[in-house]
Design a protein around this motif. Structure first.
Motif, mmCIF file in Angstrom:
data_model
loop_
_atom_site.group_PDB
_atom_site.id
_atom_site.type_symbol
_atom_site.label_atom_id
_atom_site.label_comp_id
_atom_site.label_asym_id
_atom_site.label_seq_id
_atom_site.Cartn_x
_atom_site.Cartn_y
_atom_site.Cartn_z
ATOM 1 N N ARG A 18 -10.338 -48.573 21.382
ATOM 2 C CA ARG A 18 -10.821 -47.147 21.102
ATOM 3 C C ARG A 18 -11.873 -47.137 19.663
ATOM 4 O O ARG A 18 -11.515 -46.041 19.095
ATOM 5 C CB ARG A 18 -9.796 -46.129 21.209
ATOM 6 C CG ARG A 18 -8.936 -45.977 22.145
ATOM 7 C CD ARG A 18 -8.177 -45.029 22.533
ATOM 8 N NE ARG A 18 -7.096 -44.824 21.511
ATOM 9 C CZ ARG A 18 -6.283 -43.769 21.182
ATOM 10 N NH1 ARG A 18 -6.076 -42.733 22.254
ATOM 11 N NH2 ARG A 18 -5.431 -43.678 20.102
ATOM 12 N N ALA A 58 -8.769 -45.346 16.913
ATOM 13 C CA ALA A 58 -9.325 -44.413 17.283
ATOM 14 C C ALA A 58 -9.474 -43.403 16.301
ATOM 15 O O ALA A 58 -10.410 -42.533 16.122
ATOM 16 C CB ALA A 58 -8.235 -43.549 18.269
ATOM 17 N N LYS A 59 -8.681 -43.389 15.131
ATOM 18 C CA LYS A 59 -8.851 -42.519 13.869
ATOM 19 C C LYS A 59 -9.426 -43.140 12.838
ATOM 20 O O LYS A 59 -9.478 -42.340 11.769
ATOM 21 C CB LYS A 59 -7.425 -42.005 13.518
ATOM 22 C CG LYS A 59 -6.748 -41.092 14.676
ATOM 23 C CD LYS A 59 -5.322 -40.594 13.982
ATOM 24 C CE LYS A 59 -4.783 -39.736 15.041
ATOM 25 N NZ LYS A 59 -3.550 -39.226 14.610
ATOM 26 N N THR A 60 -9.872 -44.351 13.005
ATOM 27 C CA THR A 60 -10.713 -44.903 11.905
ATOM 28 C C THR A 60 -12.327 -44.504 12.072
ATOM 29 O O THR A 60 -12.869 -44.583 12.990
ATOM 30 C CB THR A 60 -10.627 -46.286 12.217
ATOM 31 O OG1 THR A 60 -9.371 -46.877 12.265
ATOM 32 C CG2 THR A 60 -11.533 -47.082 10.763
ATOM 33 N N THR A 61 -12.558 -44.045 10.798
ATOM 34 C CA THR A 61 -14.093 -43.303 10.819
ATOM 35 C C THR A 61 -15.041 -44.232 10.003
ATOM 36 O O THR A 61 -16.198 -43.983 10.142
ATOM 37 C CB THR A 61 -14.077 -41.962 10.055
ATOM 38 O OG1 THR A 61 -13.676 -41.994 8.985
ATOM 39 C CG2 THR A 61 -13.242 -40.884 10.920
ATOM 40 N N ASP A 74 -5.267 -50.067 17.111
ATOM 41 C CA ASP A 74 -6.087 -48.756 17.746
ATOM 42 C C ASP A 74 -6.787 -48.258 16.508
ATOM 43 O O ASP A 74 -6.341 -47.693 15.624
ATOM 44 C CB ASP A 74 -4.708 -47.883 17.994
ATOM 45 C CG ASP A 74 -5.377 -46.371 18.841
ATOM 46 O OD1 ASP A 74 -6.624 -46.379 18.744
ATOM 47 O OD2 ASP A 74 -4.731 -45.682 19.237
#
Length: 85
Positions: free
Chosen positions: A48, A17-20, A15
């Motif tokens: 995501r 999702a919080k990887t920028t 996941d």
């Protein structure tokens, strides 16, 4: 989270999702990890990706190597049905 029948299957769902931010070393790691998983008849699925991560995936064509999904549920469903390829 309980994955039911997938618990002992050893497929990997990552996941993002919080990887920028990602760079070429992370992309190379994912390609190597995917190859290692497939050699063991297992899958690596990515979930995501957003922003810069999605942009990099598009530039390098990573979705042609590793399946990318919009939700964890969609990734798990694809493993259950075998529709990830």
């Amino acid at each position: 989270r309980t994955l039911g029948p997938l618990y002992h299957q050893e497929h990997l769902v990552i996941d993002l999702a919080k990887t920028t931010f990602i760079d070429s070393s992370f992309v190379a790691f994912l390609v190597r990890l995917s190859a290692a998983q497939r050699a063991k008849r297992r899958e690596l699925l990515l979930v995501r990706p957003g922003g810069q991560v999605r942009k990099v995936f598009g530039i390098v064509g990573l979705a042609n190597v590793v399946p990318v999904f919009e939700s964890i549920e969609a990734a798990v469903d694809s493993l259950l049905t075998g529709s990830f390829r």
